[in-house]
Design a protein around this motif. Structure first.
Motif, mmCIF file in Angstrom:
data_model
loop_
_atom_site.group_PDB
_atom_site.id
_atom_site.type_symbol
_atom_site.label_atom_id
_atom_site.label_comp_id
_atom_site.label_asym_id
_atom_site.label_seq_id
_atom_site.Cartn_x
_atom_site.Cartn_y
_atom_site.Cartn_z
ATOM 1 N N ALA A 12 58.201 31.152 25.719
ATOM 2 C CA ALA A 12 59.522 30.086 25.954
ATOM 3 C C ALA A 12 58.019 28.960 26.281
ATOM 4 C CB ALA A 12 60.172 30.374 27.056
ATOM 5 N N ALA A 13 56.990 29.135 26.927
ATOM 6 C CA ALA A 13 56.815 27.840 27.407
ATOM 7 C C ALA A 13 55.749 27.192 25.587
ATOM 8 C CB ALA A 13 54.798 28.526 27.598
ATOM 9 N N MET A 14 55.486 28.057 25.037
ATOM 10 C CA MET A 14 55.140 27.523 23.718
ATOM 11 C C MET A 14 56.318 26.907 22.737
ATOM 12 S SD MET A 14 51.756 26.728 23.310
ATOM 13 C CE MET A 14 51.822 27.306 21.182
ATOM 14 N N LYS A 15 57.508 27.893 23.513
ATOM 15 C CA LYS A 15 59.094 27.075 22.419
ATOM 16 C C LYS A 15 59.095 28.108 20.946
ATOM 17 C CE LYS A 15 60.400 23.887 24.393
ATOM 18 N NZ LYS A 15 61.261 23.968 25.550
ATOM 19 N N VAL A 16 59.092 29.384 21.733
ATOM 20 C CA VAL A 16 58.646 30.720 21.057
ATOM 21 C C VAL A 16 60.199 31.806 21.023
ATOM 22 C CG1 VAL A 16 58.069 32.967 20.000
ATOM 23 C CG2 VAL A 16 56.806 30.700 20.271
ATOM 24 N N PRO A 17 61.325 31.632 20.729
ATOM 25 C CA PRO A 17 62.090 32.509 20.813
ATOM 26 C C PRO A 17 61.976 33.989 20.964
ATOM 27 C CG PRO A 17 62.376 31.348 18.887
ATOM 28 C CD PRO A 17 61.254 31.209 19.583
ATOM 29 N N THR A 18 62.886 34.928 21.624
ATOM 30 C CA THR A 18 62.870 36.425 21.945
ATOM 31 C C THR A 18 63.327 37.368 21.394
ATOM 32 O OG1 THR A 18 60.571 35.683 23.674
ATOM 33 C CG2 THR A 18 62.516 38.167 23.454
ATOM 34 N N ILE A 19 63.391 38.296 20.788
ATOM 35 C CA ILE A 19 64.169 39.693 20.817
ATOM 36 C C ILE A 19 63.698 40.576 21.391
ATOM 37 C CG2 ILE A 19 65.490 41.374 19.133
ATOM 38 C CD1 ILE A 19 64.374 39.453 16.390
ATOM 39 N N ALA A 20 64.348 41.654 22.596
ATOM 40 C CA ALA A 20 64.310 41.933 22.886
ATOM 41 C C ALA A 20 64.928 43.069 23.691
ATOM 42 C CB ALA A 20 63.582 41.409 24.681
ATOM 43 N N PRO A 21 64.522 44.677 24.211
ATOM 44 C CA PRO A 21 65.773 44.765 24.893
ATOM 45 C C PRO A 21 66.701 44.784 26.212
ATOM 46 C CG PRO A 21 64.068 46.074 24.909
ATOM 47 C CD PRO A 21 63.526 45.082 23.921
ATOM 48 N N ASP A 22 68.039 45.028 25.717
ATOM 49 C CA ASP A 22 68.298 44.559 27.975
ATOM 50 C C ASP A 22 68.733 45.579 28.036
ATOM 51 O OD1 ASP A 22 70.784 43.201 28.664
ATOM 52 O OD2 ASP A 22 72.712 43.495 27.541
ATOM 53 N N THR A 23 67.054 45.236 28.822
ATOM 54 C CA THR A 23 66.952 46.028 29.909
ATOM 55 C C THR A 23 66.319 45.751 30.837
ATOM 56 O OG1 THR A 23 65.931 48.499 30.509
ATOM 57 C CG2 THR A 23 64.760 47.134 28.742
ATOM 58 N N GLY A 24 66.368 45.950 32.290
ATOM 59 C CA GLY A 24 65.591 45.754 33.445
ATOM 60 C C GLY A 24 65.559 44.090 33.784
ATOM 61 N N GLY A 25 64.551 43.895 33.703
ATOM 62 C CA GLY A 25 64.314 42.689 34.405
ATOM 63 C C GLY A 25 64.599 41.374 32.796
ATOM 64 N N ILE A 26 64.961 42.046 31.568
ATOM 65 C CA ILE A 26 64.387 41.442 31.047
ATOM 66 C C ILE A 26 66.047 40.305 30.603
ATOM 67 C CG2 ILE A 26 64.309 41.754 28.245
ATOM 68 C CD1 ILE A 26 62.359 43.691 27.990
ATOM 69 N N SER A 27 66.571 41.251 30.706
ATOM 70 C CA SER A 27 68.052 40.570 30.237
ATOM 71 C C SER A 27 68.167 39.176 30.936
ATOM 72 C CB SER A 27 69.094 41.309 30.627
ATOM 73 O OG SER A 27 69.158 42.499 30.625
ATOM 74 N N GLU A 28 67.535 39.014 32.444
ATOM 75 C CA GLU A 28 67.305 37.852 33.221
ATOM 76 C C GLU A 28 67.252 36.589 32.810
ATOM 77 O OE1 GLU A 28 65.737 38.434 37.513
ATOM 78 O OE2 GLU A 28 66.938 40.755 37.016
ATOM 79 N N GLN A 29 66.258 37.048 31.554
ATOM 80 C CA GLN A 29 65.429 35.717 31.140
ATOM 81 C C GLN A 29 65.492 35.101 29.718
ATOM 82 O OE1 GLN A 29 61.220 36.299 31.586
ATOM 83 N NE2 GLN A 29 61.439 38.634 31.895
ATOM 84 N N ILE A 30 66.978 36.242 29.488
ATOM 85 C CA ILE A 30 67.564 35.394 27.754
ATOM 86 C C ILE A 30 68.671 35.529 28.056
ATOM 87 C CG2 ILE A 30 67.407 36.527 25.511
ATOM 88 C CD1 ILE A 30 65.065 37.901 25.441
ATOM 89 N N ASP A 31 68.860 33.694 27.708
ATOM 90 C CA ASP A 31 70.347 33.739 27.216
ATOM 91 C C ASP A 31 70.326 35.006 25.968
ATOM 92 O OD1 ASP A 31 70.775 33.467 29.752
ATOM 93 O OD2 ASP A 31 70.899 30.878 28.949
ATOM 94 N N HIS A 32 71.747 35.610 25.789
ATOM 95 C CA HIS A 32 72.254 35.856 23.949
ATOM 96 C C HIS A 32 72.770 35.124 23.783
ATOM 97 C CE1 HIS A 32 72.917 39.346 21.229
ATOM 98 N NE2 HIS A 32 73.862 39.320 21.800
ATOM 99 N N ASN A 33 72.149 35.131 22.398
ATOM 100 C CA ASN A 33 72.391 34.172 20.905
ATOM 101 C C ASN A 33 72.460 32.534 21.953
ATOM 102 O OD1 ASN A 33 73.458 35.025 18.673
ATOM 103 N ND2 ASN A 33 75.643 34.112 19.553
ATOM 104 N N ILE A 34 71.822 32.344 22.582
ATOM 105 C CA ILE A 34 71.598 31.514 22.749
ATOM 106 C C ILE A 34 70.235 30.639 22.997
ATOM 107 C CG2 ILE A 34 72.236 29.304 24.449
ATOM 108 C CD1 ILE A 34 74.153 30.526 25.684
ATOM 109 N N ASN A 35 69.299 31.004 23.189
ATOM 110 C CA ASN A 35 67.350 31.389 23.392
ATOM 111 C C ASN A 35 66.569 32.391 22.751
ATOM 112 O OD1 ASN A 35 67.286 32.604 25.961
ATOM 113 N ND2 ASN A 35 67.919 30.164 27.170
ATOM 114 N N GLY A 36 67.388 33.628 22.230
ATOM 115 C CA GLY A 36 66.904 34.642 22.403
ATOM 116 C C GLY A 36 68.137 35.710 21.816
ATOM 117 N N PHE A 37 68.089 37.056 21.285
ATOM 118 C CA PHE A 37 68.451 38.142 21.181
ATOM 119 C C PHE A 37 67.992 39.103 21.853
ATOM 120 C CE2 PHE A 37 69.498 35.934 16.533
ATOM 121 C CZ PHE A 37 70.788 36.132 16.680
ATOM 122 N N LEU A 38 69.483 39.251 22.867
ATOM 123 C CA LEU A 38 69.066 41.236 23.548
ATOM 124 C C LEU A 38 69.896 41.707 22.911
ATOM 125 C CD1 LEU A 38 70.526 39.448 26.954
ATOM 126 C CD2 LEU A 38 68.040 40.418 26.663
#
Length: 685
Positions: free
Chosen positions: A352-378
């Motif tokens: 995110a600091a380098m303006k790179v969006p993420t695709i990650a599984p919807d689990t654990g603490g990951i879900s708190e960091q990504i707004d699905h379909n806004i700045n990444g995909f869960l």
């Protein structure tokens, strides 16, 4: 700041420390240690060495002034926690680590122990740590403290776990990713024969360790929430941020053609590389054009050849932490495919600091960091098809890269977070050390009487029988109390502010009474005498207090009625028997928030409670207790009276021969501030 807070020796116990690869946990450990060193504290780390050297050999090196003791644990790579060792092998391992720990503790004499990802080390070091009464604080980079398998993934099914219980954890330990409960049951006799009771014994040790942890810091709310109620101390959420040193100012033109995915986890099973490579194969077979760039350990080109994807996947090997910005500059989208309930996911922050969006599984603490379909995909956890669907979206709609990039958050600098972390763990623990040092160095002071009080007791109360108040006639076995002054107790003026409430309590027919922080037994024994229908459970962590309480109960004929215990937490209260009506009396010296956890409140809905509130130790205690009990209890507040007012206004015939100054000494309860008691009764009563 107290003298002891200015410079501390902090002993860190962790799995890995750079340059050994240890993921985000190792980088955070290094960041924190360097920051604490800059503040003037000394840091030393016990960690694991993966080099093939003699088993249990300790090699020492330095990161600046930070000393690293790297020990080679022979089973680490195939079995991180050693749960598949035989009982004799485990005892041998424990003995070797205990020896190493004892040498470090004798040589260095730290003030605080802090664990990070400590499996295969902390349990073994514990006896030596406890012997020195050192405070223990922890970082929740994994669920080691509550999960024998570390990652909150249930064996044999591989599904995410909601938290520990004895049966769930035993089932997990005596299976090994068999795929189904039926298969694990078939193999259970063989595993019992091979492993014996060692995993169960170690599970018990792990559970016992929780009571000695003074505080935890979690990088995500997921980790703090799932640990609440399982330890003594506070569990606090602090977003740790990342080290933004040398972050480039320019924003790169993305996406490339073809679009580039990046994966930072090497060829490690737990990072989900096989899901990623198999998905790449499927996408290639469907004719999609893209690239996958991989960084990290254990890379194997043969795995690409087997899948016929070597033309799409570029292997970069390992990289140094200081080169991370160049790594993220090479990708358009970050991929995560973790196979565990990820505590945080540091790489998401770096991307995110380098303006790179993420695709990650919807689990654990990951879900708190990504707004699905806004700045990444869960995507759905452990679902390869779901991963493939979202990779396809970026391939077919490359403009999403810029749209998501523009919506990414401003990442916090780890230095700011490190200060919050330091305040919440190290400096707070320093105050604990100061108090603990007083107890260790001057144990006699805790029960030594002021000569004025000692002479007054001999003169006025030679038989040590309580003269006034609700417990009039109760006998003290000796002129000692624990944690408070004794004269007001024998006089009968002690906590006179709440005596009307206590008299009301004594008219109720309780079947159980719990006294948390019973001291020498003033309330535990007194209430047992006044309410003979009740079984009294009396708890105190002070061994001297428990022994005094036992003597006092026996002297007053209620020895069989009073059941003694040391540590009491939310789980203890949940598991105590209730037959009809229960009273809880609590004076736990600032532990109220940790004792009366949110998940405990439903278990107390029918109970009466009398709680002494210690806002001078944590100003949020009273507001927190009010909020947690708001839906279940009425709360009546009683305020304490200042010691000067007591001397001026309390009238007892036993004090008639003493002047005002002496009466102030005799009546003093020595509170650090005006305090409150909360008397809670059920709303539905």
């Amino acid at each position: 700041m107290s003298e002891v807070s200015k410079k501390l020796k902090i002993w860190h116990i962790a799995e890995f420390y750079p340059p050994t690869y240890g993921g985000g946990a190792a980088i955070y450990l290094q960041d924190i240690c360097r920051y604490l060193t800059d503040l003037g504290h000394e840091n030393r780390i016990l960690c694991i060495n993966l080099d093939k050297v003699e088993p249990y050999k300790v090699l020492t090196d330095f990161d600046g002034t930070i000393q690293l003791d790297r020990v080679h644990i022979p089973f680490r790579e195939r079995d991180p926690s050693g749960f598949h060792l035989s009982h004799n092998q485990w005892l041998e391992h424990k003995e070797k680590i205990e020896f190493i720990a004892e040498n470090i503790l004798q040589d260095w004499q730290p003030n605080i122990v802090q664990f990070h990802t400590p499996y295969s080390l902390i349990e073994e070091c514990l006896p030596n740590i406890l012997k020195r009464k050192l405070p223990i604080v922890g970082m929740l980079h994994c669920a080691w403290l509550i999960c024998p398998r570390l990652d909150l993934i249930k064996s044999p099914t591989g599904k995410q776990c909601s938290g520990p219980s004895t049966m769930k954890c035993l089932h997990c330990l005596y299976s090994h990713w068999d795929g189904s409960n039926a298969k694990s049951l078939l193999k259970l006799p063989w595993r019992l024969a091979k492993l014996g009771t060692t995993p169960a014994l170690r599970l018990s040790e792990r559970k016992n360790l929780r009571k000695f942890v003074n505080g935890l810091v979690g990088p995500s709310k997921f980790m703090t929430d799932i640990h609440q109620g399982f330890i003594n101390g506070e569990v606090k959420h602090i977003p740790l941020g990342i080290d933004l040193t040398d972050l480039p100012n320019e924003v790169l033109d993305r996406p490339r053609n073809p679009v580039r995915f990046g994966f930072i986890g090497g060829f490690q099973d737990i990072k989900g590389i096989w899901d990623v490579l198999d998905t790449v194969k499927n996408l290639k077979n469907k004719g999609h054009k893209f690239e996958l760039h991989v960084w990290g350990p254990k890379q194997d080109k043969q795995k690409l050849i087997e899948r016929d994807i070597e033309d799409l996947v570029i292997l970069h090997g390992m990289f140094k932490p200081e080169d991370k910005w160049q790594v993220y500059a090479e990708m358009d989208i970050l991929l995560m495919a973790t196979q565990r309930a990820e505590p945080f996911g540091r790489v998401i922050q770096e991307a995110a600091a380098m303006k790179v969006p993420t695709i990650a599984p919807d689990t654990g603490g990951i879900s708190e960091q990504i707004d699905h379909n806004i700045n990444g995909f869960l995507y759905e956890f452990l679902n390869r098809q779901s991963l493939e669907d979202y990779m396809t979206k970026f391939i077919e709609q490359p403009t999403l890269v810029k749209d998501f990039s523009d919506s990414l958050w401003k990442v916090a600098d780890t230095r700011e977070a490190s200060w919050a972390f330091t305040q919440s763990t190290v400096l707070r623990a320093a105050e604990f050390i100061k108090w603990q040092k007083h107890l260790i160095d001057e144990p006699k002071n805790r029960h030594k009487l002021n000569p004025v009080i000692e002479n007054a007791i001999k003169s006025v109360f030679p038989t040590l029988i309580v003269k006034n108040g609700i417990f009039k006639g109760m006998k003290y076995p000796e002129a000692k109390s624990a944690g408070s002054t004794i004269f007001p107790k024998i006089l009968g003026s002690y906590e006179k502010e709440i005596q009307p409430i206590l008299e009301e309590i004594c008219q109720k027919k309780y079947t159980e009474i719990v006294d948390v922080g019973c001291a020498e037994g003033f309330y535990a024994v007194g209430l047992a005498m006044r309410i003979p229908t009740a079984t009294v459970y009396a708890f105190d962590v002070d061994e001297v207090a428990i022994n005094l309480c036992k003597k006092m109960a026996e002297l007053n004929g209620v020895g069989d009625q009073v059941i003694l215990g040391s540590f009491c937490d939310a789980e203890t209260l949940k598991n105590l028997p209730i037959t009809e009506k229960r009273l809880i009396v609590c004076d736990c010296e600032g532990f109220e928030k940790q004792l009366f956890t949110e998940d405990l409140i439903p278990f107390l809905a029918k109970d009466d409670l009398l709680i002494e509130i210690h806002d001078m130790k944590d100003i949020e205690i009273s507001t927190t207790i009010r909020e947690r009990f708001a839906k279940t209890h009425k709360i009546e507040t009683i305020e304490s009276i200042d010691d000067i007012k007591k001397a001026l206004n309390y009238s007892y015939k036993e004090l008639e021969n003493y002047d005002l100054a002496t009466r102030k000494i005799l009546l003093a309860e020595n509170r650090a501030a005006i305090m409150d008691w909360f008397y809670l009764t059920p709303l539905n009563s």
